[in-house]
Write an enzyme that holds these catalytic residues in place. Structure first.
Site: not given
Ligand code: ADP
Ligand code: PLP
Ligand code: ZN
Length: 308
Positions: A12, A47, A113, A182-183, A231
């Site tokens: 994106s 979004t 991812d 990752t989490s 990302d």
């Molecule tokens: P996404 O953004 O795709 O939802 P994740 O929740 O898997 O991704 O988070 C990816 C990485 O970002 C995690 O492994 C961590 O290192 C970091 N991260 C994301 N949110 C937090 C948070 N609230 N506190 C600490 N680390 C975070």
């Molecule tokens: N791309 C767009 C346009 C998004 O709106 C989002 C999340 O809202 C993402 C990618 C993914 O972000 P994330 O790294 O938090 O999974």
């Molecule tokens: Zn993500």
């Protein structure tokens, strides 16, 4: 003279803020990678804001862009990086492109991812799941598979470390040499202020024997919801596994440490902008990417990975 390393990032684009390509390009470039980006969508912002507007690239339009690159015979890549994808035919086209690029460069690594959803709800249409299961995993040689608790439920996987490693072994068999959760929402022995990440990498020892390096990391959780972190994580895992091949521990420690520094800087700024006692809004919580340049280049290690 260093060998050039070129990444095709299909993600994106947002005008304001940092998700997708905006979250991946700058940190990769800072680390010396050439980044060619195709914007799978062009949105005003992510979004999670109250409003968002913009355009979506179709599978056909993706093919047109790829054709242009191909006609000029510059379709030589070392990595392909993809994230959030809503559309089934778009994802299938991505897989076709990856397969063709792999024929051009058999060493190409596809970092994927597979964004599916979070907090118990799917934010991609369900018909995309079979494409991930049947097509993407097969071509995803070193794959980053970001599984949230919800992703785990989607795949009907139980929450146990040993079982998770079995699952990662299964994913290895399906293709990726590297799998990082990752989490995981696993409880951390260090308390509920910690997130648990697990990683597994197939390695070949100097004597030729094969084994699997398994690691675990407990990282401090920050009480806020970030967007674009997944990302950034995928981009950093790409970079650090490239810079530390056969050393998942080092690659993950650097990746997580970058995450920590960026998130900490973001949180400090967001709280300051929001003011005493107020919760920051999504705009205030945009990742402080440019400000984190030095931490991206040379992160001080804040989390130690345990080799299991
Ligand atoms: P996404 O953004 O795709 O939802 P994740 O929740 O898997 O991704 O988070 C990816 C990485 O970002 C995690 O492994 C961590 O290192 C970091 N991260 C994301 N949110 C937090 C948070 N609230 N506190 C600490 N680390 C975070
Ligand atoms: N791309 C767009 C346009 C998004 O709106 C989002 C999340 O809202 C993402 C990618 C993914 O972000 P994330 O790294 O938090 O999974
Ligand atoms: Zn993500």
């Amino acid at each position: 003279f260093e060998m050039e390393c070129r990444v095709l990032s299909i993600q994106s684009h947002v005008v304001r803020g940092y998700v997708g390509n905006k979250s991946a390009s700058f940190p990769l470039q800072v680390l010396g990678f050439e980044v060619d980006s195709i914007n799978s969508v062009q949105f005003s912002n992510h979004t999670g804001y109250a409003h968002w507007k913009g355009q979506v690239l179709t599978a056909e339009e993706l093919n047109v862009l790829y054709d242009g690159i191909k006609l000029n015979n510059v379709h030589h890549y070392d990595y392909v990086l993809t994230g959030y994808t809503r559309d089934t035919s778009f994802l299938e086209t991505v897989v076709d492109i990856v397969q063709e690029l792999k024929r051009m460069n058999p060493k190409l690594v596809y970092v994927c991812d597979p964004v599916m959803g979070d907090q118990g709800s799917m934010y991609v249409p369900e018909n995309i799941l079979p494409v991930y299961r049947d097509k993407v995993v097969a071509v995803c040689l070193v794959g980053y598979i970001g599984l949230h608790l919800f992703h785990l439920m989607v795949l009907m996987i139980m929450l146990m470390v040993s079982l998770l490693f079995q699952v990662m072994d299964l994913l290895h068999q399906m293709g990726p040499d590297t799998v990082v959760l990752t989490s995981t929402d696993l409880p951390s022995p260090r308390g509920d202020q910690f997130l648990v990440a697990l990683g597994s990498q197939k390695i070949v020892r100097p004597d030729g024997t094969k084994s699997t390096q398994k690691i675990r990391m407990d990282m401090p959780k920050v009480d806020a919801v970030f967007v674009g972190t997944g990302d950034l994580f995928a981009a950093m895992l790409l970079a650090w596994t490239h810079l530390h091949p056969n050393d998942l521990k080092a690659a993950c420690e650097k990746t997580i440490s970058v995450m920590h520094h960026v998130i900490k800087r973001t949180m400090t700024y967001a709280n300051e902008m929001a003011g005493q006692g107020k919760r920051p809004n999504p705009a205030q919580l945009e990742l402080r990417m440019v400000q984190s340049k030095k931490d991206i280049e040379d992160p001080a290690i804040v989390v130690e990975a345990t080799v299991l």
